[in-house]
Design an enzyme around this catalytic site. Sequence first.
Site, PDB file in Angstrom:
ATOM      1  N   ASP A 128      -4.686   2.565   7.347  1.00 25.98           N
ATOM      2  CA  ASP A 128      -5.336   2.888   8.617  1.00 25.98           C
ATOM      3  C   ASP A 128      -4.508   3.816   9.481  1.00 25.98           C
ATOM      4  O   ASP A 128      -3.293   3.967   9.306  1.00 25.98           O
ATOM      5  CB  ASP A 128      -5.561   1.615   9.426  1.00 25.98           C
ATOM      6  CG  ASP A 128      -4.253   1.078  10.003  1.00 25.98           C
ATOM      7  OD1 ASP A 128      -3.295   0.904   9.226  1.00 25.98           O
ATOM      8  OD2 ASP A 128      -4.176   0.858  11.220  1.00 25.98           O
ATOM      9  N   ASP A 160       0.819  -1.206   0.000  1.00 28.90           N
ATOM     10  CA  ASP A 160       0.000   0.000   0.000  1.00 28.90           C
ATOM     11  C   ASP A 160       0.855   1.259   0.000  1.00 28.90           C
ATOM     12  O   ASP A 160       0.595   2.213  -0.713  1.00 28.90           O
ATOM     13  CB  ASP A 160      -0.964   0.014   1.193  1.00 28.90           C
ATOM     14  CG  ASP A 160      -0.254  -0.219   2.529  1.00 28.90           C
ATOM     15  OD1 ASP A 160       0.975  -0.474   2.545  1.00 28.90           O
ATOM     16  OD2 ASP A 160      -0.927  -0.163   3.570  1.00 28.90           O
ATOM     17  N   ASP A 215       7.250   3.616   3.130  1.00 31.86           N
ATOM     18  CA  ASP A 215       7.538   4.781   3.969  1.00 31.86           C
ATOM     19  C   ASP A 215       9.045   4.797   4.259  1.00 31.86           C
ATOM     20  O   ASP A 215       9.835   5.208   3.415  1.00 31.86           O
ATOM     21  CB  ASP A 215       6.672   4.668   5.225  1.00 31.86           C
ATOM     22  CG  ASP A 215       6.747   5.875   6.127  1.00 31.86           C
ATOM     23  OD1 ASP A 215       6.948   6.988   5.631  1.00 31.86           O
ATOM     24  OD2 ASP A 215       6.602   5.712   7.359  1.00 31.86           O
TER      25      ASP A 215
HETATM   26  P1  IMP Z   1       7.920   1.264   6.506  1.00 30.08           P
HETATM   27  O1  IMP Z   1       8.506  -0.015   7.000  1.00 30.08           O
HETATM   28  O2  IMP Z   1       8.311   2.440   7.367  1.00 30.08           O
HETATM   29  O3  IMP Z   1       8.187   1.526   5.038  1.00 30.08           O
HETATM   30  O4  IMP Z   1       6.377   1.182   6.742  1.00 30.08           O
HETATM   31  C1  IMP Z   1       5.565   0.613   5.839  1.00 30.08           C
HETATM   32  C2  IMP Z   1       4.233   0.277   6.454  1.00 30.08           C
HETATM   33  O5  IMP Z   1       3.839   1.211   7.461  1.00 30.08           O
HETATM   34  C3  IMP Z   1       3.178   0.351   5.385  1.00 30.08           C
HETATM   35  O6  IMP Z   1       2.998  -0.890   4.763  1.00 30.08           O
HETATM   36  C4  IMP Z   1       1.967   0.814   6.157  1.00 30.08           C
HETATM   37  O7  IMP Z   1       1.282  -0.326   6.655  1.00 30.08           O
HETATM   38  C5  IMP Z   1       2.518   1.620   7.297  1.00 30.08           C
HETATM   39  N1  IMP Z   1       2.495   3.062   6.978  1.00 30.08           N
HETATM   40  C6  IMP Z   1       3.532   3.842   6.628  1.00 30.08           C
HETATM   41  N2  IMP Z   1       3.144   5.107   6.391  1.00 30.08           N
HETATM   42  C7  IMP Z   1       1.807   5.109   6.572  1.00 30.08           C
HETATM   43  C8  IMP Z   1       0.804   6.127   6.441  1.00 30.08           C
HETATM   44  O8  IMP Z   1       1.028   7.296   6.096  1.00 30.08           O
HETATM   45  N3  IMP Z   1      -0.472   5.739   6.711  1.00 30.08           N
HETATM   46  C9  IMP Z   1      -0.803   4.472   7.072  1.00 30.08           C
HETATM   47  N4  IMP Z   1       0.094   3.489   7.186  1.00 30.08           N
HETATM   48  C10 IMP Z   1       1.395   3.810   6.950  1.00 30.08           C
HETATM   49 MG    MG Z   2       1.471  -2.099   5.022  1.00 29.40          MG
END
Ligand code: IMP
Ligand code: MG
Length: 173
Positions: free
Chosen positions: A157, A98, A101
Amino acid sequence: MTYQLKILITSDEIRNAVARLAGEIRKDYEGKQPLLIGILKGSFVFMADLIRRLDLPLEVYFVALSSYGAAKETSGKVRVVQGLRALIRGRDVLVIEDIVDTGTSISFLLDYLRKKKPASLRLCSLTDKPSRRRVPVSIDYLGFTLPDKFIVGYGLDWNEKFRYLPNLCFLEG
Ligand code: IMP
Ligand code: MG
């Protein structure tokens, strides 16, 4: 907490992006039987819309990772909560996400899958927040590049809320 929900990307814009991504994927995977792996829970709405436009003999699996809990920031530690029963070896694997980040979760999963020797491994993400990246990730099929805001809706979410919203929104306040 008081906040306002503001629309960032409308359901029409999402529909167009999904159609574009499906076109790219359909072309690249013609004659193949890809195995799509969605990351729970956030990718389930995107996955449902995408697969109905692919017109490929694909298979769908989901994997649950955890790192966030109720926080808006990643803890940096990722676990596979629900493992993969799918046989990865020799398959054309396309991971459906989705949002990318910091990149921590997805790079963990891609490393995990790569060790299982797929024939190919690619990533499709509806959205990307490159300004927050900590681990480099290359996204093969991307819907939208987003500003550094916390996004909800269309599967995403905040603390399990707002997944049902048809638009991608941000929380302000
Ligand atoms: P990462 O490991 O920091 O890249 O985080 C990725 C996961 O964090 C995504 O798959 C989302 O489930 C959640 N996430 C990151 N940013 C957001 C946001 O802005 N809204 C909601 N969920 C987020
Ligand atoms: Mg996710």
